[in-house]
Design a protein around this motif. Structure first.
Motif, PDB file in Angstrom:
ATOM      1  N   PRO A 246       0.821  -1.222   0.000  1.00 20.32           N
ATOM      2  CA  PRO A 246       0.000   0.000   0.000  1.00 20.32           C
ATOM      3  C   PRO A 246       0.847   1.261   0.000  1.00 20.32           C
ATOM      4  O   PRO A 246       1.976   1.276   0.485  1.00 20.32           O
ATOM      5  CB  PRO A 246      -0.794  -0.133   1.312  1.00 20.32           C
ATOM      6  N   ARG A 247       0.284   2.317  -0.562  1.00 20.12           N
ATOM      7  CA  ARG A 247       0.959   3.609  -0.573  1.00 20.12           C
ATOM      8  C   ARG A 247       0.913   4.226   0.817  1.00 20.12           C
ATOM      9  O   ARG A 247       0.130   3.805   1.673  1.00 20.12           O
ATOM     10  CB  ARG A 247       0.308   4.517  -1.611  1.00 20.12           C
ATOM     11  N   ASP A 248       1.722   5.232   1.028  1.00 24.87           N
ATOM     12  CA  ASP A 248       1.860   5.811   2.368  1.00 24.87           C
ATOM     13  C   ASP A 248       0.524   6.272   2.942  1.00 24.87           C
ATOM     14  O   ASP A 248       0.213   6.011   4.111  1.00 24.87           O
ATOM     15  CB  ASP A 248       2.839   6.990   2.327  1.00 24.87           C
ATOM     16  N   TYR A 249      -0.276   6.967   2.123  1.00 22.66           N
ATOM     17  CA  TYR A 249      -1.551   7.471   2.637  1.00 22.66           C
ATOM     18  C   TYR A 249      -2.514   6.330   2.940  1.00 22.66           C
ATOM     19  O   TYR A 249      -3.367   6.439   3.834  1.00 22.66           O
ATOM     20  CB  TYR A 249      -2.182   8.467   1.655  1.00 22.66           C
ATOM     21  N   GLU A 250      -2.367   5.194   2.221  1.00 28.76           N
ATOM     22  CA  GLU A 250      -3.214   4.032   2.497  1.00 28.76           C
ATOM     23  C   GLU A 250      -2.770   3.340   3.775  1.00 28.76           C
ATOM     24  O   GLU A 250      -3.610   2.836   4.541  1.00 28.76           O
ATOM     25  CB  GLU A 250      -3.159   3.069   1.311  1.00 28.76           C
ATOM     26  N   ILE A 251      -1.470   3.317   4.011  1.00 32.43           N
ATOM     27  CA  ILE A 251      -0.959   2.728   5.244  1.00 32.43           C
ATOM     28  C   ILE A 251      -1.493   3.501   6.449  1.00 32.43           C
ATOM     29  O   ILE A 251      -1.923   2.917   7.460  1.00 32.43           O
ATOM     30  CB  ILE A 251       0.587   2.728   5.248  1.00 32.43           C
ATOM     31  N   ILE A 252      -1.481   4.825   6.344  1.00 31.59           N
ATOM     32  CA  ILE A 252      -2.003   5.665   7.429  1.00 31.59           C
ATOM     33  C   ILE A 252      -3.492   5.399   7.638  1.00 31.59           C
ATOM     34  O   ILE A 252      -3.962   5.240   8.778  1.00 31.59           O
ATOM     35  CB  ILE A 252      -1.761   7.154   7.120  1.00 31.59           C
ATOM     36  N   ALA A 253      -4.259   5.336   6.550  1.00 33.99           N
ATOM     37  CA  ALA A 253      -5.703   5.087   6.652  1.00 33.99           C
ATOM     38  C   ALA A 253      -5.973   3.699   7.226  1.00 33.99           C
ATOM     39  O   ALA A 253      -6.892   3.524   8.045  1.00 33.99           O
ATOM     40  CB  ALA A 253      -6.356   5.236   5.286  1.00 33.99           C
ATOM     41  N   ARG A 254      -5.189   2.722   6.818  1.00 29.46           N
ATOM     42  CA  ARG A 254      -5.359   1.366   7.340  1.00 29.46           C
ATOM     43  C   ARG A 254      -5.089   1.317   8.845  1.00 29.46           C
ATOM     44  O   ARG A 254      -5.788   0.624   9.588  1.00 29.46           O
ATOM     45  CB  ARG A 254      -4.411   0.398   6.610  1.00 29.46           C
ATOM     46  N   GLN A 255      -4.073   2.051   9.282  1.00 22.33           N
ATOM     47  CA  GLN A 255      -3.775   2.084  10.709  1.00 22.33           C
ATOM     48  C   GLN A 255      -4.905   2.745  11.491  1.00 22.33           C
ATOM     49  O   GLN A 255      -5.275   2.302  12.580  1.00 22.33           O
ATOM     50  CB  GLN A 255      -2.451   2.808  10.965  1.00 22.33           C
ATOM     51  N   ARG A 256      -5.454   3.807  10.916  1.00 18.17           N
ATOM     52  CA  ARG A 256      -6.589   4.466  11.566  1.00 18.17           C
ATOM     53  C   ARG A 256      -7.776   3.514  11.666  1.00 18.17           C
ATOM     54  O   ARG A 256      -8.491   3.499  12.688  1.00 18.17           O
ATOM     55  CB  ARG A 256      -6.989   5.724  10.789  1.00 18.17           C
ATOM     56  N   LEU A 257      -8.003   2.726  10.619  1.00 19.65           N
ATOM     57  CA  LEU A 257      -9.081   1.740  10.660  1.00 19.65           C
ATOM     58  C   LEU A 257      -8.814   0.701  11.744  1.00 19.65           C
ATOM     59  O   LEU A 257      -9.722   0.356  12.515  1.00 19.65           O
ATOM     60  CB  LEU A 257      -9.211   1.060   9.290  1.00 19.65           C
ATOM     61  N   ASN A 258      -7.594   0.205  11.810  1.00 20.56           N
ATOM     62  CA  ASN A 258      -7.250  -0.790  12.832  1.00 20.56           C
ATOM     63  C   ASN A 258      -7.458  -0.239  14.236  1.00 20.56           C
ATOM     64  O   ASN A 258      -7.990  -0.928  15.120  1.00 20.56           O
ATOM     65  CB  ASN A 258      -5.801  -1.250  12.660  1.00 20.56           C
ATOM     66  N   ASP A 259      -7.048   0.994  14.454  1.00 17.90           N
ATOM     67  CA  ASP A 259      -7.235   1.615  15.769  1.00 17.90           C
ATOM     68  C   ASP A 259      -8.728   1.768  16.091  1.00 17.90           C
ATOM     69  O   ASP A 259      -9.158   1.550  17.230  1.00 17.90           O
ATOM     70  CB  ASP A 259      -6.552   2.986  15.814  1.00 17.90           C
ATOM     71  N   TYR A 260      -9.490   2.129  15.063  1.00 15.47           N
ATOM     72  CA  TYR A 260     -10.924   2.367  15.267  1.00 15.47           C
ATOM     73  C   TYR A 260     -11.665   1.071  15.592  1.00 15.47           C
ATOM     74  O   TYR A 260     -12.496   1.043  16.517  1.00 15.47           O
ATOM     75  CB  TYR A 260     -11.517   3.010  14.013  1.00 15.47           C
ATOM     76  N   ILE A 261     -11.375   0.019  14.836  1.00 13.84           N
ATOM     77  CA  ILE A 261     -12.109  -1.235  15.085  1.00 13.84           C
ATOM     78  C   ILE A 261     -11.747  -1.836  16.448  1.00 13.84           C
ATOM     79  O   ILE A 261     -12.574  -2.473  17.098  1.00 13.84           O
ATOM     80  CB  ILE A 261     -11.900  -2.236  13.930  1.00 13.84           C
TER      81      ILE A 261
END
Length: 325
Positions: free
Chosen positions: A251-266
Motif C-alpha cells: 500500500p501507498r503511504d496514505y493508504e498505510i495511514i488510513a489502514r492504521q486508523r481503521l485498525n485503531d478504530y475497530i
C-alpha cells in the motif's frame, strides 16, 4: 437497378437484424440495469429488474438488492445475513448471480449449519461505487431486515469515499435511469461506447470534498455497527485490497495511514474485522483472484466468501439456535 436496390436493402436489413439479435442474445444489450436517485443514499439500483450481461444473469429484487425476492418477515427458524457493499459485493456485469459472494455464502452456510435453520438467506444490498455513507443511508432507510448478522464489505478506496450524491443518475453512461429509446441493443451500444461521455460539472465539488474523509467514513462504519446493536444483530467488517497493494511495495503511504486508523478504530469500537490484504498476500497467485485492478472474479469471490463464512460461523455460535420446527 430497382432489383439491385431491393437486394441491397434486404441485405442491410438482414445484417441489422442479425447484429441486433446477436447483441441482445450474446451480450444482453438493449436491456441495461437502471438506477434511481435517492436524497440520502445517493442512488440505488431500480427495484424489480432482470437482465443478463455477457451471459451473466443479474436479478434485482424489490429492495434494490442483487438477491432473489424474499419475505421481509424472518421466519422463526430462519437465518438471515445482510451483506452491504459496493461493486465488489454486487459482482457487476462480469459476475453471474450464482457466483456472487452472497449466493456462494448462502449455499455454503445452508450446508455448514447442518440443517440448524429451515432457511438460510444472504441478502445483497450493494451498488457500484457505494461507500460507507451510502451503505449507512441504505440501512437507515430500509433497516437490516431483522438479520441476525450484518456484514459490511469494503475495499481500501472506500476509506476515502465521498458523500452520497445522485448526480450520476441519468447523466453518467454507467448509471442510466431509463432503457434505450428506441429499445434497441444498437442504440445502447451507441450511447454507452461510441458517444463521448459528457462531463458532469457539479461532480468536481463532490470529488473534492473537504475535511477528514477517512474519519467521516470510519464514523459511518461505527454508526452501522450501532444500528445493528439496537436490533441485537452481530456485525462483521471486511476489507479487500486493491491489486497493486498486494506484494511489494504494498500500500501507498496514505493508504498505510488510513489502514492504521481503521485498525485503531475497530479495536476501540470492538468491531469484528477481516483484513484480506495479508490473506491475499499468502496466496501463491493472487492476481488470479481479480477481474481487474479492484474487482474480484469468481475465484476471488470464492476465497472471500469462504473466509467470511468461517468468521460468521464463529459469530453465529453466540446466537441461540432456533427451536426445532
Amino acid at each position: 437497378m430497382k432489383v439491385a436496390l431491393i437486394v441491397f436493402l434486404v441485405v442491410v436489413v438482414g445484417l441489422f437484424v442479425v447484429v441486433e439479435i446477436g447483441l441482445r442474445s450474446l451480450f444482453g444489450f438493449g436491456n441495461p440495469l437502471i438506477y434511481i436517485g435517492d436524497e440520502q443514499i445517493g442512488y440505488l439500483l431500480a427495484p424489480n429488474q432482470r437482465t443478463h450481461r455477457f451471459g451473466n444473469r443479474i436479478e434485482i429484487n424489490e429492495y434494490s438488492m442483487r438477491s432473489n425476492p424474499f419475505n421481509k418477515t424472518l421466519t422463526p427458524s430462519g437465518l438471515r445475513i445482510l451483506l452491504l457493499g459496493d461493486s465488489i459485493a454486487n459482482g457487476g456485469w462480469w459476475t453471474d448471480q450464482t457466483n456472487t459472494i452472497s449466493t456462494m455464502m448462502m449455499c455454503s452456510l445452508a450446508s455448514s449449519t447442518n440443517n440448524s435453520y429451515q432457511e438460510v438467506e444472504v441478502l445483497n444490498a450493494s451498488a457500484n461505487s457505494w461507500g460507507p455513507r451510502n451503505e449507512l443511508a441504505y440501512l437507515q432507510k430500509f433497516s437490516n431486515f431483522n438479520a441476525q448478522a450484518v456484514l459490511l464489505l469494503i475495499n481500501t478506496d472506500d476509506l476515502f469515499a465521498t458523500a452520497p450524491t445522485s448526480l450520476p443518475v441519468g447523466r453518467d453512461r454507467n448509471y442510466p435511469n431509463s432503457k434505450p429509446k428506441p429499445p434497441l441493443a444498437l442504440v445502447e451500444v451507441w450511447q454507452r461506447y461510441i458517444v463521448k461521455q459528457q462531463p458532469i460539472p457539479e461532480m468536481e465539488a463532490v470529488q473534492n470534498e473537504a475535511g477528514d474523509r477517512v474519519g467521516i467514513n470510519l464514523e459511518a462504519i461505527g454508526k452501522i455497527q450501532a444500528l445493528n446493536r439496537q436490533t441485537n444483530s452481530q456485525f462483521l467488517l471486511a476489507m479487500t485490497p486493491l491489486l497493486r497493494e498486494i506484494g511489494e511495495p504494498g500500500p501507498r503511504d496514505y493508504e498505510i495511514i488510513a489502514r492504521q486508523r481503521l485498525n485503531d478504530y475497530i479495536k476501540a469500537q470492538q468491531i469484528n474485522y477481516i483484513d484480506f490484504l495479508p490473506i491475499f498476500n499468502s496466496i501463491t497467485n493472487p492476481q488470479a483472484l481479480y477481474h481487474d485492478h479492484i474487482h474480484l472474479n469468481s475465484q476471488g469471490n470464492k476465497v472471500v466468501s469462504e473466509v467470511m463464512e468461517r468468521s460468521l460461523l464463529e459469530i453465529l455460535r453466540e446466537i441461540p439456535l432456533p427451536q426445532s420446527y
